[in-house]
Design an enzyme around this catalytic site. Structure first.
Site, PDB file in Angstrom:
ATOM      1  N   GLY A 189       0.839  -1.190   0.000  1.00 25.04           N
ATOM      2  CA  GLY A 189       0.000   0.000   0.000  1.00 25.04           C
ATOM      3  C   GLY A 189       0.875   1.241   0.000  1.00 25.04           C
ATOM      4  O   GLY A 189       2.036   1.206  -0.406  1.00 25.04           O
ATOM      5  N   CYS A 190       0.325   2.316   0.471  1.00 26.44           N
ATOM      6  CA  CYS A 190       1.031   3.590   0.488  1.00 26.44           C
ATOM      7  C   CYS A 190       2.363   3.462   1.237  1.00 26.44           C
ATOM      8  O   CYS A 190       2.406   2.994   2.365  1.00 26.44           O
ATOM      9  CB  CYS A 190       0.155   4.633   1.170  1.00 26.44           C
ATOM     10  SG  CYS A 190       0.957   6.231   1.385  1.00 26.44           S
ATOM     11  N   PHE A 191       3.434   3.895   0.593  1.00 22.00           N
ATOM     12  CA  PHE A 191       4.741   3.753   1.243  1.00 22.00           C
ATOM     13  C   PHE A 191       4.873   4.628   2.473  1.00 22.00           C
ATOM     14  O   PHE A 191       5.677   4.350   3.351  1.00 22.00           O
ATOM     15  CB  PHE A 191       5.917   3.948   0.294  1.00 22.00           C
ATOM     16  CG  PHE A 191       5.881   5.142  -0.632  1.00 22.00           C
ATOM     17  CD1 PHE A 191       5.353   6.360  -0.283  1.00 22.00           C
ATOM     18  CD2 PHE A 191       6.426   5.014  -1.897  1.00 22.00           C
ATOM     19  CE1 PHE A 191       5.354   7.436  -1.150  1.00 22.00           C
ATOM     20  CE2 PHE A 191       6.437   6.080  -2.781  1.00 22.00           C
ATOM     21  CZ  PHE A 191       5.900   7.299  -2.407  1.00 22.00           C
TER      22      PHE A 191
END
Length: 174
Positions: A11-13
């Protein structure tokens, strides 16, 4: 001291840095892009969905302090391994969960861990769909993405409340 690297997409880093960054033996955690076909992509290009990249973190670690197996376990605790279409509020190909391996040893550890997670029954009958792929070139993200949880704690907290924090409480409380 001999260092090694691990690359995880979940997902979002922004939400993948802090859990590793605060663990002993971690030398650096870099947000970036990997798994695609365009060299040196920008955030805008990756978000447009045409490059094939995932948002990922590249972790440099001291294997004498923290093992790759421990890092894989930390990874599982940050993700929903049953969701191949993104993670939590982050939807799309660039947010797919992938463990990128850079050696046969890392592949063996990751595959064994994935098999054990499936057998654990933690997710009932749902399949563990996190992919294990060979590491590809990793491109660091723009500076404003690095250490996001430190630079923008309020925005980071909002991102964590997009389902990830609740999921972690539900599945990984112990």
């Amino acid at each position: 001291m001999s260092l090694d690297t691990a690359i995880f997409a979940g997902g979002c880093f922004w939400c993948m840095v802090e859990p590793f960054d605060t663990f002993p033996g971690i030398k650096s955690v870099v947000s970036g892009y990997t798994g695609g076909h365009l060299a040196n992509p920008t955030y805008e290009q990756v978000c447009a969905g045409n490059t094939g990249h995932t948002e990922a973190v590249k972790i440099t670690f001291d294997p004498d302090v923290v093992s790759y197996d421990e890092l894989v376990t930390i990874y599982w605790y940050q993700t929903d391994p049953t969701d191949a279409l993104g993670q939590f509020q982050d939807r799309g190909d660039s947010y797919r969960p992938v463990i990128y391996v850079n050696s046969p040893e890392q592949r063996a550890v990751a595959e064994k861990s994935r098999t054990a997670l499936q057998a654990s029954g933690e997710f009932g009958d749902a399949q563990i769909v996190t992919r294990i792929e060979d590491a590809q070139p990793f491109y660091p993200a723009e500076d404003y993405h690095q250490d996001f949880y430190k630079k923008n704690p309020f925005r980071y907290a909002i991102e964590e409340q997009g389902g990830r924090a609740q999921f972690k409480r539900t599945h990984w409380q112990s």
